[in-house]
Design an enzyme around this catalytic site. Structure first.
Site, PDB file in Angstrom:
ATOM      1  N   ALA A  58       0.838  -1.204   0.000  1.00 51.15           N
ATOM      2  CA  ALA A  58       0.000   0.000   0.000  1.00 51.15           C
ATOM      3  C   ALA A  58       0.868   1.246   0.000  1.00 51.15           C
ATOM      4  O   ALA A  58       2.009   1.229   0.471  1.00 51.15           O
ATOM      5  CB  ALA A  58      -0.924   0.002   1.226  1.00 51.15           C
ATOM      6  N   ASP A  59       0.299   2.311  -0.526  1.00 47.86           N
ATOM      7  CA  ASP A  59       0.945   3.623  -0.445  1.00 47.86           C
ATOM      8  C   ASP A  59      -0.127   4.668  -0.207  1.00 47.86           C
ATOM      9  O   ASP A  59      -1.124   4.711  -0.933  1.00 47.86           O
ATOM     10  CB  ASP A  59       1.710   3.942  -1.731  1.00 47.86           C
ATOM     11  CG  ASP A  59       2.541   5.205  -1.553  1.00 47.86           C
ATOM     12  OD1 ASP A  59       3.525   5.153  -0.786  1.00 47.86           O
ATOM     13  OD2 ASP A  59       2.186   6.240  -2.128  1.00 47.86           O
ATOM     14  N   THR A  60       0.061   5.462   0.833  1.00 46.98           N
ATOM     15  CA  THR A  60      -0.911   6.499   1.186  1.00 46.98           C
ATOM     16  C   THR A  60      -0.303   7.863   0.917  1.00 46.98           C
ATOM     17  O   THR A  60       0.817   8.146   1.358  1.00 46.98           O
ATOM     18  CB  THR A  60      -1.312   6.392   2.675  1.00 46.98           C
ATOM     19  OG1 THR A  60      -1.896   5.101   2.901  1.00 46.98           O
ATOM     20  CG2 THR A  60      -2.320   7.467   3.055  1.00 46.98           C
TER      21      THR A  60
END
Length: 195
Positions: free
Chosen positions: A73-75
């Site tokens: 994931a990347d936020t």
């Protein structure tokens, strides 16, 4: 109740993402790979989060075993089309939080599900509305919570989220770092498609 997902590898050192998966009763292990998180200029905001999540997933090309699912994931935190990454120091954090104060911004998380056979990715967007913050409040938060490992220099689950965020539109856990309800649905669909 535990879930009947295949072995899950979470490629994230974020304690918040690990805690969310634990709360979802998903069995997983953490495996970290060094990944350059740069991205090409000209990508849209959601495309950027997806690009980095997929890049993190592809780092497992050589090591993933049949039957395993890697979750990456990347936020990113975005305001007026500017992406706010992790602050470099106290002044940088102050600058970011001053920019967010009294305004609406977006938090976008790109998530990739990766097996030895395929890659599936999706993203979630949440709108966050900050009330105006004083310089003293911002400095207090930075000193007490040292939010240097967080995009946009804040954690919604921290003090600043409790006193400074008026409302959100969308998934709360997305702002924490992983859109759990969407992830659960996507994992189920991902597995069903493989049957």
């Amino acid at each position: 109740m535990t879930n009947t997902f295949p072995p899950i590898i979470l490629a994230s050192k974020s304690p918040r993402r690990q805690e969310l998966l634990n709360l979802m009763s998903i069995d997983f292990r953490v495996v970290l790979k060094e990944v350059d998180e740069s991205f090409p200029a000209g990508l849209g905001l959601a495309e950027t989060a997806l690009f980095i999540a997929e890049k993190k997933a592809r780092a497992f090309d050589e090591s993933i075993k049949p039957g395993e699912i890697v979750v990456t994931a990347d936020t990113i935190v975005c305001i007026e089309r500017n992406i706010l990454g992790k602050p470099e120091n106290e002044e940088h954090a102050f600058e970011m939080l001053s920019m967010l104060s009294g305004k609406k911004h977006e938090v976008i998380t790109g998530v990739a599900l990766f097996t030895s056979e395929r890659l599936h990715s999706f993203y979630e967007v949440t709108e966050v509305y900050f009330r105006p913050l004083t310089s003293e409040q911002i400095r207090y938060y930075i000193r007490q919570y040292e939010p240097f490992d967080k995009a946009g220099a804040y954690g919604i689950q921290d003090w600043i989220g409790l006193v400074g965020i008026e409302r959100i539109s969308g998934s709360y856990t997305n702002v924490v770092g992983l859109p759990t309800e969407r992830l659960y649905r996507e994992l189920q669909s991902f597995m069903n498609a493989a049957l």
